[in-house]
Each structure stands twice: as structure tokens, then as C-alpha cells.
Design an enzyme around this catalytic site. Structure first.
Site, short mmCIF file in Angstrom:
data_model
loop_
_atom_site.label_atom_id
_atom_site.label_comp_id
_atom_site.label_asym_id
_atom_site.label_seq_id
_atom_site.Cartn_x
_atom_site.Cartn_y
_atom_site.Cartn_z
N HIS A 241 36.81 44.86 -13.93
CA HIS A 241 35.96 44.28 -12.89
C HIS A 241 34.81 45.23 -12.55
CE1 HIS A 241 34.78 41.70 -9.62
NE2 HIS A 241 34.55 42.81 -8.94
N HIS A 268 28.27 49.62 -6.22
CA HIS A 268 27.00 48.90 -6.30
C HIS A 268 25.79 49.76 -5.96
CE1 HIS A 268 28.95 45.13 -7.13
NE2 HIS A 268 29.74 45.29 -6.09
#
Length: 292
Positions: A241, A268
Site C-alpha cells: 500500500h 505523503h
């Protein structure tokens, strides 16, 4: 080096779900777009239906997610939608959404991938730009506990190596994976991998008003003894993931990338940072495009 042709979808596709942050019911619609349009998100629930380009310039600062903003319009949690589009090499698409965030789906991008494949993918006349990484650069977190670097790769493709290690007390065991990009490999090996979070983090988010509708069936929640109320799809689903997130975040560069990214516990914000470094370091000879 021969760039590929740009691609869009053959017909509209829809996905219905709810938002992991707000709990709002969400309908997301993928629409075909002309060549050189790129990926744009459109808030059809707001006056004037404003749109936001899915590029680095419009990234809004957030923790643990990728969001874009343009004026008063914001779309949260776009990373899995972006991963589905990038993973299938869909370069031009208008993504309409009727809520402040994309649907959470099952915590992966598999539902989006299936909707896009059912819509069909068509080749366009213009060529896709390629960013060839020629020099190495690294982005570090402020606490120096995570980093991500980018450098040249021998084969002209995108390679992502990710090391996930949260220490001996974490219920998530250390995992290491190297992924060489192709649409076929993305669908087979990454698209199903789901978001994961610790049980203690869920409690904190819910106390702040987030995740009111999220249950252990919707993603991977790790307690002290492992996954709660769900099952792993692969033993290394977490690192898969993380690479899926990388694919979605790197797509904010708006071009194909030939290079090797090496990540250690990157999230992120670091993914965005390395993309900015790569974009700033490029020379005209490194951004290639075949004339039509």
C-alpha cells in the site's frame, strides 16, 4: 527513447461510497478528457463547479493524506484515485466529485481500477512527456526518522523500493519490497493493497470528529495482536500500500518518470517533497516528448 501515446477513458465511469474523513456519501464520476488536459478534480456540489488540477502546485498541506485546493475548492484524500489513474496510465481525465473528499472504498484503489477498466481505455494522438531522473536527491523528515531519495535507473522505467519498519514494538512487522512499474503489475500486485492504521490512531481521529462511519471492515486497523476484524490479503500488504501511495503521489508531476525511488518510512508529505526536488532539478534534456 520512444514516449508512449497519451490515454484517456472511452466512456464515463462511476463509483459510489462514503468518505473516510467526513462520513459523507460520495459519488465520483470519471469522464474522458482531451489530450494534454491531465487529471483534474471538479467539485460539482459547489457553486460554479470549480475544478482543481491534480498537480504539485495545488497540493494542500495535510497530515497522512494527499489533498488539493484551488481557491475555496478542496478535495481531500485523492491519493488512491490518482494511483488508480496512474497505475493504468490514464493521463487525461476529469474526476467529478460531489463531496469534500474522494470515497474511501475499501482502503485500496481496486474499486476505482475496476470502474476504469470497465469504462475502457483509449489511446490519443499526443505523446506523453517523460521525466528522466539523471541526478540523485533526497528528502528527509524533520525528525530524521524517514526519508525518500530519487536517482537514475538502468532500465527506462519507474522503480520504487520501500522499506517499512516501525520498530520492535509495532504490531506491523518490518517489510521490504521493490516494484518495477507496468500497468499489468500494478493491477496484479498493488491495486488491492489497503490503507492501514493503528487502533490508537483511530481513537484519536474519532475524538477529533473524523472517521465516524469507518469500521474495521473498511480498512486495516492494527491492534497489539495484529489486524482487528479483518484479514491481510498478503503478508506484506502494508508495504504494497505504501508503494501504491507513492505511485499516486508521483503522478502529481504530470508525466511519466524514469528513475528509482528508495523510501524508508516515507509518507505523503515526503513523497510530495521528493517530487518537488525532482521537478526543480530537471533540465530541458531530461523532459522528453516526441513531436506529433
Amino acid at each position: 527513447m520512444q514516449p508512449r501515446r497519451q490515454r484517456t477513458i472511452a466512456r464515463p465511469a462511476r463509483y459510489h461510497g462514503f468518505g473516510f474523513l467526513t462520513g459523507a456519501d460520495v459519488t465520483l464520476c470519471f469522464l474522458p478528457a482531451d489530450e494534454d488536459t491531465g487529471i483534474r478534480f471538479q467539485r460539482v456540489d459547489l457553486p460554479g463547479t470549480p475544478s482543481i488540477p491534480a498537480t504539485l502546485e495545488f497540493v494542500a498541506p495535510r497530515q497522512r493524506r494527499t489533498s488539493i485546493s484551488n481557491g475555496s475548492a478542496t478535495v481531500e484524500l485523492i491519493e488512491h484515485v490518482m494511483a488508480a489513474l496512474a497505475g493504468l496510465q490514464i493521463d487525461n481525465c476529469l474526476v467529478q466529485v460531489n463531496a469534500p473528499e474522494a470515497p474511501g472504498a475499501d482502503g485500496s484503489c481496486l474499486g476505482f481500477v475496476q470502474a476504469l477498466l470497465e469504462a475502457g481505455i483509449v489511446e490519443q494522438s499526443a505523446f506523453r512527456q517523460i521525466l528522466v531522473i539523471c541526478d540523485s536527491c533526497t528528502a528527509h523528515a524533520d525528525d530524521d526518522c524517514s526519508e525518500i531519495s530519487a536517482g537514475p535507473v538502468f532500465r527506462r522505467t519507474l522503480v520504487v523500493s520501500y522499506e517499512l519498519d516501525y520498530g520492535p514494538r509495532s504490531p506491523i512487522r518490518p517489510q521490504l519490497l521493490t516494484f518495477e512499474f507496468s500497468p499489468e503489475s500494478f493491477v496484479a500486485n498493488l491495486a488491492f493493497a489497503r490503507t492501514f492504521i493503528l487502533e490508537s490512531e483511530v481513537a484519536l481521529l474519532k475524538s477529533q470528529g473524523y472517521g465516524s462511519r469507518v469500521t474495521p471492515a473498511d480498512l486495516l486497523i492494527f491492534g497489539s495482536a495484529g489486524v482487528i476484524g479483518n484479514q491481510l490479503r498478503t503478508a506484506d500488504e502494508c508495504v504494497r500500500h505504501k508503494i501504491l501511495d507513492c505511485i499516486g503521489d508521483f503522478a502529481l508531476l504530470g508525466c511519466d518518470i524514469h528513475g528509482h525511488f528508495r523510501a524508508y518510512r516515507s509518507g505523503h508529505n515526503l513523497n510530495h517533497d521528493i517530487c518537488r526536488l525532482v521537478a526543480d532539478a530537471q533540465s530541458p534534456s531530461e523532459l522528453l516528448r516526441q513531436p506529433a
